[in-house]
Design a protein around this motif. Structure first.
Motif, PDB file in Angstrom:
ATOM      1  N   VAL A 182      26.033   9.304  25.043  1.00 48.92           N
ATOM      2  CA  VAL A 182      26.276  10.657  25.631  1.00 48.92           C
ATOM      3  C   VAL A 182      25.041  11.606  26.012  1.00 48.92           C
ATOM      4  CG1 VAL A 182      27.540  12.845  24.788  1.00 48.92           C
ATOM      5  CG2 VAL A 182      28.559  10.540  24.255  1.00 48.92           C
ATOM      6  N   ALA A 183      24.102  11.468  25.246  1.00 47.30           N
ATOM      7  CA  ALA A 183      22.968  12.405  25.210  1.00 47.30           C
ATOM      8  C   ALA A 183      22.253  12.081  26.671  1.00 47.30           C
ATOM      9  CB  ALA A 183      22.182  12.432  24.068  1.00 47.30           C
ATOM     10  N   ARG A 184      22.227  10.621  26.811  1.00 47.07           N
ATOM     11  CA  ARG A 184      21.494  10.187  27.949  1.00 47.07           C
ATOM     12  C   ARG A 184      22.348  10.576  29.266  1.00 47.07           C
ATOM     13  NH1 ARG A 184      19.168   4.993  25.393  1.00 47.07           N
ATOM     14  NH2 ARG A 184      17.295   5.769  24.606  1.00 47.07           N
ATOM     15  N   SER A 185      23.592  10.417  29.154  1.00 45.38           N
ATOM     16  CA  SER A 185      24.373  10.656  30.195  1.00 45.38           C
ATOM     17  C   SER A 185      24.231  12.081  30.791  1.00 45.38           C
ATOM     18  CB  SER A 185      26.096  10.389  30.133  1.00 45.38           C
ATOM     19  OG  SER A 185      26.419  11.388  29.296  1.00 45.38           O
ATOM     20  N   PHE A 186      23.621  13.216  29.765  1.00 44.61           N
ATOM     21  CA  PHE A 186      23.594  14.480  30.078  1.00 44.61           C
ATOM     22  C   PHE A 186      22.268  14.552  30.470  1.00 44.61           C
ATOM     23  CE2 PHE A 186      27.561  15.206  27.316  1.00 44.61           C
ATOM     24  CZ  PHE A 186      28.347  15.635  28.464  1.00 44.61           C
ATOM     25  N   ASN A 187      21.344  13.525  30.672  1.00 50.98           N
ATOM     26  CA  ASN A 187      19.730  13.759  30.905  1.00 50.98           C
ATOM     27  C   ASN A 187      19.348  14.497  29.628  1.00 50.98           C
ATOM     28  OD1 ASN A 187      19.571  12.463  33.740  1.00 50.98           O
ATOM     29  ND2 ASN A 187      21.321  13.636  33.675  1.00 50.98           N
ATOM     30  N   LEU A 188      19.334  14.418  28.484  1.00 49.12           N
ATOM     31  CA  LEU A 188      18.839  14.885  27.424  1.00 49.12           C
ATOM     32  C   LEU A 188      17.481  14.277  27.207  1.00 49.12           C
ATOM     33  CD1 LEU A 188      18.987  16.793  24.785  1.00 49.12           C
ATOM     34  CD2 LEU A 188      19.184  14.952  23.346  1.00 49.12           C
TER      35      LEU A 188
END
Lengths: 249, 289
Positions: free
Chosen positions: A153-159
């Motif tokens: 999830v975090a990666r999908s939001f480019n965190l």
């Protein structure tokens, strides 16, 4: 259910148990030499506070336990994270650290005695060593158990990777990390008080031993009660911190 | 079949045969293939999958377990980067996670240490929006999924359906051009799924969000989609594309219609063979292990 109901019920059971003990001692069902009535223990505690260095013993033990626990947290949490972050490290050392958990670390006392002398530092080191292992293991377990989907999830939001630890990994692992901190506090307290008792270097453990040697059993129980007070303070603090940092987790 | 849905099997690209469709496609996946492992034990999860989604369109990808639906989801979403083929957004090739694509995951994915509102704020926080603005936008999207009253609740205090809606609101709050969903209601019971499908359909109508939905539910696919892509069992390939020409706006009451039944039966006709292959392969692998 009211928020105060559970603590009130717990307190009521404690009061009832003390009342039952008082009554059992007064009618001679239990030996006052083995289990003095609570009223005598309370009186002894009051007497000790006036005549013995009870406050300094209490704060000495509390200080050593807290210092060892904080040191174990400061070193154990990054160590557990490093074992997660670098799988080679985790695979290589997990079993070693787990094996140390069951090792009688108290046997290292002679070594620390030589290194640091007969004092609180030696006792603190034993407390730290026994406390740091559960912190490392539980932190490692907490990080490895973070569901992959939360990271995705975090990666999908480019965190950014740099924020992943702070925003996702640490909060997700926090409940397990706190379990490690609680275990740390338990093992540290047991080892610190136990060593104080065995080697007579002050603190509540020493007071328990001293009162026992004087055959002042109510005073011995009073000192034990103050050890329990330290445990309760530690757990209460851990609960508050977890509620504050890990809300809802 | 031909009466209710158009079969696009013969077409090189699954752009439903519209001449301008390829040009107006927001999302295009071309010749996507992915192998896991190497040598004799290598498994081709998906092979030569080509599809495109037009602006505002809602497409479902349906297939049996093990057909590579989730692999396709992860490739398009950018979580898998070593694959064959290419993914394009508005004609530009993209690699890795892209802000134009918002992903909703199959597993429970809300952050348990954040309230529903804080969960929805998360992508806005990542983008560095001021606290007041992100709070306002998060409230707006939480309202869109009907959870205004539960803004201050933690996921542990919400039902499965509420958590799924929170996850959708969180993704929508990031304003992605394309919404990519992998069985977002997969863990819920059939009745709740239908009702949440209605909610999703309404959101799609309000926002006109281009959406690619991965599902294993034929009912859900027909209920929500403009087109349904049927995939074969491993290696996952596009077996057939069905145009769902049921009237919009749609609600779950549509499942009572004869047309709906025909479409479901038609898709199941194709899927049954693939699902049987999948089941047989699964049993064979369990026998040999």
């Amino acid at each position: 259910m009211h928020r105060w109901l559970a603590p009130a019920a717990g307190f009521a059971v404690l009061v009832l148990a003390l009342a039952a003990l008082e009554w059992a001692a007064s009618v001679g069902w239990v030996s006052p030499f083995l289990t003095p009535p609570p009223s005598e223990i309370a009186a002894a505690g009051w007497r000790m506070a006036a005549e013995e260095p009870l406050a300094s013993a209490f704060f000495s033990t509390l200080g050593v336990v807290l210092a060892a626990t904080v040191a174990a947290a400061v070193m154990g949490i990054p160590a557990g994270w490093a074992m997660y972050r670098f799988p080679l490290l985790g695979n290589a050392y997990e079993n070693w650290v787990a094996a140390l958990f069951s090792a009688p670390l108290i046997l290292l006392y002679p070594l620390f005695l030589v290194l640091f002398g007969r004092g609180p530092l030696t006792i603190g080191m034993i407390g730290f060593l026994s406390g740091v292992i559960p912190v490392i293991l539980k932190t490692y377990e907490g990080f490895t158990a973070v569901p992959v989907v939360l990271v995705n999830v975090a990666r999908s939001f480019n965190l950014p990777e740099s924020a992943l630890l702070r925003k996702v990994l640490l909060p997700a692992a926090l409940p397990t990390v706190f379990t490690g901190l609680r275990l740390c506090f338990i093992y540290t307290t047991i080892n610190v008080v136990g060593l104080e008792y065995l080697v007579d270097v002050g603190g509540l453990g020493f007071m328990v031993g001293l009162m026992y040697d004087r055959y002042d059993i109510p005073a011995m129980y009073a000192a034990v009660t103050f050890v329990l007070l330290i445990s309760m303070l530690g757990f209460s603090a851990a609960e508050r911190l977890e509620r504050r940092w890990g809300r809802g987790a | 079949m031909a009466e209710y849905g158009r079969d696009c099997r013969a077409q090189p690209f699954m752009t439903s045969g519209h001449g301008s469709a390829q040009a107006s496609a927001v999302l295009t996946a071309e010749g996507i293939g992915k192998r896991f492992g190497s040598g004799a034990t290598a498994v081709t999860a998906i092979d030569e999958v080509t599809l495109s989604v037009k602006q505002g369109e809602l497409i479902s990808v349906i297939g049996p377990s093990g057909c590579g639906k989730s692999t396709l989801f992860n490739i398009i979403g950018g979580l898998i980067t070593d694959y064959e083929g290419e993914v394009r957004i508005d004609g530009r090739r993209v690699s890795g996670c892209h802000p134009d694509i918002g992903m909703v995951f199959q597993e429970e994915s809300t952050f348990p240490w954040r309230t529903a509102l804080e969960n929805v704020e998360f992508p806005l926080e990542v983008r560095g929006l001021p606290a007041a603005e992100r709070r306002q936008r998060a409230q707006q999207f939480l309202g869109l999924v009907g959870l205004t009253e539960f803004a201050d609740r933690y996921p542990g205090e919400l039902s499965g359906g509420m958590k799924a809606r929170t996850a959708i609101a969180r993704t929508l709050a990031a304003h992605p051009k394309i919404l990519l969903m992998d069985e977002p209601f997969g863990a819920l019971d059939e009745q709740t799924r239908l009702l949440l499908g209605d909610r999703l359909s309404q959101i799609h109508r309000e926002l006109g969000q281009t959406t690619l939905l991965i599902t294993h539910s034929i009912t859900e696919a027909v209920h929500l989609s403009d087109r349904v892509v049927v995939m074969s069992y491993r290696p996952g390939r596009i077996k057939r594309v069905v145009d769902v020409d049921l009237p919009r706006p749609r609600s779950s009451e549509i499942i009572e219609s004869e047309q709906f039944g025909h479409l479901v039966a038609s898709i199941w006709h194709d899927l049954r063979e693939e699902a049987s292959r999948g089941l047989a392969a699964d049993e064979a692998s369990r026998r040999s292990s």
